[in-house]
Design an enzyme around this catalytic site. Structure first.
Site, mmCIF file in Angstrom:
data_model
loop_
_atom_site.group_PDB
_atom_site.id
_atom_site.type_symbol
_atom_site.label_atom_id
_atom_site.label_comp_id
_atom_site.label_asym_id
_atom_site.label_seq_id
_atom_site.Cartn_x
_atom_site.Cartn_y
_atom_site.Cartn_z
ATOM 1 N N TYR A 46 49.341 24.162 -48.528
ATOM 2 C CA TYR A 46 49.799 23.459 -49.553
ATOM 3 C C TYR A 46 50.477 24.329 -50.876
ATOM 4 C CZ TYR A 46 46.356 20.173 -47.422
ATOM 5 O OH TYR A 46 45.687 19.267 -46.864
ATOM 6 N N LEU A 101 43.643 6.183 -49.341
ATOM 7 C CA LEU A 101 44.496 5.191 -50.022
ATOM 8 C C LEU A 101 45.920 5.320 -49.308
ATOM 9 C CD1 LEU A 101 43.734 5.507 -53.922
ATOM 10 C CD2 LEU A 101 42.867 3.803 -52.149
#
Length: 344
Positions: A53, A237
């Site tokens: 990341y 989501l």
């Protein structure tokens, strides 16, 4: 906030985990630190990162998220307030140690880098980000083919990796270990090797789970039920897809889609998304909170990893832990899932 235990480790974590993969690309360091402060105030003690990341992964931002977290630790001196999870990359990214597969040497090198960027001498949960062998995660299920691999080489590597992780646990650099983007076979191999050789045991599996992606309900749910392994569900989501912001061809500026990283988006997922939005509206619910609350209701879920690019999203997502879905909503979710069971 309710706490749950990671496998058989005795480590207690909040049922909401703060995901951080946008920090360093879509979010600044100041914004990441603001999220950490708010999450702590809401009772969250669990944070997840990775050497890859910020995402989408590229050489210019690799490791930036861990550095942002490490700078928060340095500025606040509250490392003990967090259960910290990070990861070693699987193979494929040339800018991370040449893109080499995980083995004993790479685990030592990767962990040293994780610890340096994070500014800590231990990681609570260290995870294998994806397998060395072929797997069906990251939307690879349509072309997944496990045949033709060297089975003995694969098995030998699993043992080498587990032995290397066990050595780091014994050295005190890792408290517990887990897998990510794994399959039932892979997880069971690690559990069997741990029992056979007296090695550290996989406590968790971090795989994608949402209303739109429920493959975990089958074989992996059974493994977790019988083997005391908890799911850390990421992308509850579907990387923002469930909010409806990508419906009808929209690609809002500053989103994952605008960065070219919305590989979850397809005509099947949009149809299902619209059905879930309609269900939420029928019952006066926020569809994002409904999606997270559903994930939290699953018996195999140890913690749900949320991610947000602004504070309004973060507040909404965290507040979902207080929502208990009525039976009528759960019934509606199952009806939609039967109509659109595969949106990958």
């Amino acid at each position: 906030m309710q706490q749950r235990t990671l496998g058989r480790t005795g480590i207690s974590v909040s049922k909401i985990c703060l995901g951080t993969m946008t920090w360093g690309e879509q979010n600044t360091e100041a914004e990441g630190h603001a999220q950490m402060n708010y999450a702590l105030d809401q009772g969250i003690n669990f944070i997840d990162t990775a050497e890859l990341y910020s995402t989408p992964g590229r050489a210019e931002t690799q490791g930036s998220t861990e550095t942002i977290i490490g700078n928060w630790f340095k500025a606040n001196g509250r490392r003990e307030d967090w259960v910290l999870a990070s990861k070693i990359c699987g193979p494929g990214n040339e800018w991370i140690r040449g893109g080499r597969p995980m083995d004993a040497r790479e685990i030592v090198a990767a962990l040293d880098g994780n610890l340096k960027r994070l500014g800590t001498d231990y990681i609570d949960l260290y995870q294998l980000h994806w397998p060395n062998r072929r797997h069906y995660n990251f939307s690879n299920s349509w072309g997944f083919n496990p045949y033709g691999q060297d089975r003995e080489k694969v098995r030998d590597n699993l043992l080498e990796v587990l032995q290397a992780l066990d050595a780091q646990v014994r050295a005190g650099k890792i408290r517990a270990i887990g897998v990510s983007n794994e399959t039932s076979w892979g997880l069971m191999q690690y559990l069997s090797l741990a029992e056979r050789h007296g090695l550290a045991r996989m406590a968790t599996i971090q795989n994608e789970y949402s209303l739109l992606r429920r493959q975990f309900d089958l074989d992996l749910a059974e493994v977790c039920a019988f083997e005391d392994v908890g799911l850390l569900g990421y992308s509850p989501l579907a990387a923002g897809l469930l909010s409806g912001k990508y419906n009808n061809g929209a690609v809002p500026a500053g989103t994952r889609g605008a960065l070219g990283a919305m590989w979850r988006l397809n005509p099947h997922s949009e149809t299902a998304t619209k059905a879930y939005i309609a269900l939420a509206e029928e019952h006066g619910l926020d569809v994002c909170q409904m999606g997270i609350a559903f994930c939290l209701s699953r018996p195999f879920m140890a913690s749900v990893i949320i991610g947000a690019t602004n504070m309004d999203q973060l507040r909404t997502d965290i507040a979902a832990h207080q929502l208990v879905l009525p039976d009528a909503v759960l019934k509606g979710i199952e009806e939609i899932n039967r109509l659109y069971p595969r949106t990958i």
